[in-house]
Design a protein around this motif. Structure first.
Motif, PDB file in Angstrom:
ATOM      1  N   ASN A   1     -34.377  75.645 116.557  1.00 45.66           N
ATOM      2  CA  ASN A   1     -34.003  76.898 117.266  1.00 45.66           C
ATOM      3  C   ASN A   1     -34.978  78.064 117.048  1.00 45.66           C
ATOM      4  N   PHE A   2     -35.588  78.464 118.031  1.00 49.79           N
ATOM      5  CA  PHE A   2     -36.651  79.578 117.832  1.00 49.79           C
ATOM      6  C   PHE A   2     -36.190  80.889 118.620  1.00 49.79           C
ATOM      7  N   THR A   3     -35.577  81.746 117.708  1.00 47.98           N
ATOM      8  CA  THR A   3     -35.167  83.205 118.346  1.00 47.98           C
ATOM      9  C   THR A   3     -35.765  84.187 117.993  1.00 47.98           C
ATOM     10  N   SER A   4     -36.521  84.987 119.250  1.00 50.82           N
ATOM     11  CA  SER A   4     -37.104  86.234 118.633  1.00 50.82           C
ATOM     12  C   SER A   4     -38.545  85.866 117.867  1.00 50.82           C
ATOM     13  N   VAL A   5     -39.517  84.981 118.380  1.00 51.32           N
ATOM     14  CA  VAL A   5     -40.669  84.593 117.601  1.00 51.32           C
ATOM     15  C   VAL A   5     -41.694  84.870 118.605  1.00 51.32           C
ATOM     16  N   VAL A   6     -42.815  85.565 118.131  1.00 53.97           N
ATOM     17  CA  VAL A   6     -43.791  85.825 118.797  1.00 53.97           C
ATOM     18  C   VAL A   6     -44.971  85.076 118.350  1.00 53.97           C
ATOM     19  N   PHE A   7     -45.537  84.314 119.474  1.00 53.19           N
ATOM     20  CA  PHE A   7     -46.716  83.327 118.896  1.00 53.19           C
ATOM     21  C   PHE A   7     -48.005  83.910 119.658  1.00 53.19           C
ATOM     22  N   SER A   8     -48.937  84.284 118.743  1.00 47.51           N
ATOM     23  CA  SER A   8     -50.126  84.840 119.332  1.00 47.51           C
ATOM     24  C   SER A   8     -51.408  84.350 118.556  1.00 47.51           C
ATOM     25  N   GLY A   9     -52.804  84.467 119.527  1.00 47.95           N
ATOM     26  CA  GLY A   9     -53.937  84.254 118.774  1.00 47.95           C
ATOM     27  C   GLY A   9     -54.179  83.070 118.350  1.00 47.95           C
ATOM     28  N   LEU A  10     -53.485  81.724 118.913  1.00 46.21           N
ATOM     29  CA  LEU A  10     -53.504  80.062 118.737  1.00 46.21           C
ATOM     30  C   LEU A  10     -54.498  79.505 119.620  1.00 46.21           C
ATOM     31  N   SER A  11     -54.876  78.511 119.107  1.00 46.45           N
ATOM     32  CA  SER A  11     -55.784  77.511 120.211  1.00 46.45           C
ATOM     33  C   SER A  11     -55.242  76.107 119.997  1.00 46.45           C
TER      34      SER A  11
ATOM     35  N   CYS B   1     -38.379  84.613 122.983  1.00 42.63           N
ATOM     36  CA  CYS B   1     -39.819  84.291 122.515  1.00 42.63           C
ATOM     37  C   CYS B   1     -40.877  84.844 123.381  1.00 42.63           C
ATOM     38  N   THR B   2     -42.045  85.241 122.647  1.00 47.10           N
ATOM     39  CA  THR B   2     -43.263  85.420 123.372  1.00 47.10           C
ATOM     40  C   THR B   2     -44.360  84.665 122.993  1.00 47.10           C
ATOM     41  N   PHE B   3     -45.095  84.081 123.913  1.00 47.62           N
ATOM     42  CA  PHE B   3     -46.438  83.318 123.748  1.00 47.62           C
ATOM     43  C   PHE B   3     -47.559  84.111 124.438  1.00 47.62           C
TER      44      PHE B   3
ATOM     45  N   GLN C   1     -42.216  64.522 126.012  1.00 47.51           N
ATOM     46  CA  GLN C   1     -41.077  63.513 125.815  1.00 47.51           C
ATOM     47  C   GLN C   1     -39.965  63.963 125.140  1.00 47.51           C
ATOM     48  N   SER C   2     -39.827  65.310 125.608  1.00 44.56           N
ATOM     49  CA  SER C   2     -39.029  66.249 124.702  1.00 44.56           C
ATOM     50  C   SER C   2     -37.842  66.601 125.482  1.00 44.56           C
ATOM     51  N   GLU C   3     -36.650  67.156 125.007  1.00 42.47           N
ATOM     52  CA  GLU C   3     -35.727  68.078 125.742  1.00 42.47           C
ATOM     53  C   GLU C   3     -35.946  69.398 125.277  1.00 42.47           C
ATOM     54  N   PHE C   4     -35.800  70.376 126.355  1.00 42.72           N
ATOM     55  CA  PHE C   4     -36.057  71.745 125.981  1.00 42.72           C
ATOM     56  C   PHE C   4     -35.129  72.839 127.055  1.00 42.72           C
ATOM     57  N   THR C   5     -34.802  73.888 126.241  1.00 41.07           N
ATOM     58  CA  THR C   5     -34.357  74.862 126.890  1.00 41.07           C
ATOM     59  C   THR C   5     -35.206  76.346 126.598  1.00 41.07           C
ATOM     60  N   ILE C   6     -35.582  77.097 127.545  1.00 40.07           N
ATOM     61  CA  ILE C   6     -36.353  78.089 127.406  1.00 40.07           C
ATOM     62  C   ILE C   6     -35.889  79.186 127.990  1.00 40.07           C
ATOM     63  N   ASP C   7     -35.311  80.246 127.283  1.00 43.29           N
ATOM     64  CA  ASP C   7     -34.402  81.337 127.854  1.00 43.29           C
ATOM     65  C   ASP C   7     -34.936  82.835 127.684  1.00 43.29           C
ATOM     66  N   ASN C   8     -35.360  83.709 128.268  1.00 43.03           N
ATOM     67  CA  ASN C   8     -35.485  84.826 128.280  1.00 43.03           C
ATOM     68  C   ASN C   8     -36.729  85.160 127.502  1.00 43.03           C
ATOM     69  N   CYS C   9     -37.894  84.497 127.610  1.00 34.43           N
ATOM     70  CA  CYS C   9     -39.179  84.217 127.161  1.00 34.43           C
ATOM     71  C   CYS C   9     -40.145  85.111 127.995  1.00 34.43           C
TER      72      CYS C   9
END
Length: 280
Positions: A60-70, A95-97, A111-119
Motif C-alpha cells: 500500500n502506497f499512499t501519498s508518496v512522491v517518486f521523483s528524480g529516479l532513473s 501518489c505522484t511520479f 505480471q502483477s495486480e494493481f490499482t492506481i487511484d488519484n495519482c
C-alpha cells in the motif's frame, strides 16, 4: 540496498534520498508507505537511482512522491523502468511520479495486480505507465507532459476511469499484444495520438470520454502479423474524429462500416514519421 522477507512500514512525513548509483530492491515482502496529504512521503533520486519491488505479497502506497529516479542498470543487467513491480500486488493512492531522468518508463508493472487511484504522472521522460501481462485499474489520475506514451499495455487487462491526459508526446492510451482495455469518462487533450488498438487487442471506449486538439485521435492497425485483428468498440461515431484504421480491423461504432475510410500500412505513418514520436 536489498531487503528480503520483511514487513516494511514507512511513516508519514518520511524523506528518502538516493545518492550516486544507489538501487533499492525489495523481495518477497509486505510494504506499506503510510503518507497523508499534509505529510507526504518523498522518495528522491540524485543520481542513477531506481527501485525494484519483486514478489510483494501485499503493498500500500499512499501519498508518496517518486521523483528524480532513473531506470535500473547495475552494469550487468538492466530494467527499463525507474520503479518496477514484478509479480506483485500493487496499491497506489494519492501518489505522484515526476521528473524521472532516463529510462523507458517511470512505472512498470509486470505480471502483477494493481490499482492506481488519484495519482499524478508529471514531466515524464518517456512512458508513464507500462503494464506487461498484468491486470489492474487506473482511476481519477492525471497524466501531463509525458515524453512518450501515457498508458502502454501488452498482454494486459486494464480499466481506465475518470482520468485526464494532457500533452502526451506519443500515444495517450495504447492497447497492444492481446490486451483488453476499457476506458470510461476520460479526456485526452493536446496530445499526439489519443487511442491505439493493435495486435489482437480489444479497446472499449464508453461514457463521456473527450478528445480535444490532438494530432490524431484513433489508430487501429496490425504491427506484428502473427497477432489476430485489433478491435475498437466506441459508443459514438468515429467520423467525428481523426483516425487511421487498417481494413484488417474490427470496428464497432455508430458509423455504418462502409462509411469508414481505411488506410493501408498505418504503422508507416506513426512513431514520429507523420504522427506520434519514436521511442527513446
Amino acid at each position: 540496498i536489498e531487503l528480503k522477507n520483511v514487513n516494511l512500514f514507512v511513516e508519514k512525513g518520511t524523506t528518502i534520498n538516493f545518492y550516486n548509483d544507489a538501487k533499492w530492491i525489495v523481495n518477497n515482502s509486505e510494504v506499506y508507505f503510510n503518507g497523508v496529504k499534509e505529510r507526504q512521503i518523498s522518495i528522491h533520486g540524485n543520481g542513477n537511482n531506481s527501485i525494484f519491488f519483486n514478489e510483494l505479497k501485499a503493498s500500500n502506497f499512499t501519498s508518496v512522491v517518486f521523483s528524480g529516479l532513473s531506470n535500473y542498470n547495475d552494469g550487468c543487467k538492466s530494467l527499463p523502468s525507474a520503479v518496477t513491480f514484478y509479480n506483485s500486488k500493487v496499491d497506489l493512492k494519492d501518489c505522484t511520479f515526476k521528473n524521472n531522468k532516463v529510462g523507458d518508463d517511470i512505472l512498470n508493472v509486470f505480471q502483477s495486480e494493481f490499482t492506481i487511484d488519484n495519482c499524478n504522472f508529471l514531466n515524464v521522460f518517456s512512458d508513464a505507465i507500462d503494464s506487461d501481462f498484468s491486470t489492474g485499474s487506473i482511476t481519477n489520475t492525471i497524466f501531463e507532459e509525458i515524453g512518450n506514451d501515457g498508458v502502454d499495455c501488452s498482454g494486459s487487462v486494464v480499466t481506465i476511469d475518470n482520468s485526464q491526459f494532457y500533452k502526451v508526446s506519443d500515444k495517450a492510451i495504447s492497447a497492444g499484444e492481446n490486451s483488453i482495455m476499457t476506458v470510461r469518462n476520460s479526456s485526452i487533450k493536446d496530445s499526439a495520438i489519443g487511442f491505439v488498438s493493435k495486435d489482437g487487442s480489444k479497446l472499449n471506449i464508453s461514457g463521456t470520454s473527450k478528445l480535444v486538439s490532438n494530432d490524431l485521435d484513433f489508430a487501429v492497425f496490425t504491427k506484428k502479423i502473427f497477432y489476430d485483428k485489433p478491435q475498437l468498440n466506441i459508443s459514438s461515431s468515429l467520423n467525428s474524429f481523426s483516425y487511421l484504421i487498417e481494413k484488417r480491423s474490427e470496428i464497432e461504432s455508430l458509423d455504418v462500416a462502409k462509411s469508414l475510410i481505411y488506410t493501408q500500412n498505418v504503422e508507416s505513418k506513426l512513431y514520429g514519421k507523420e504522427y506520434g514520436k519514436s521511442s527513446k
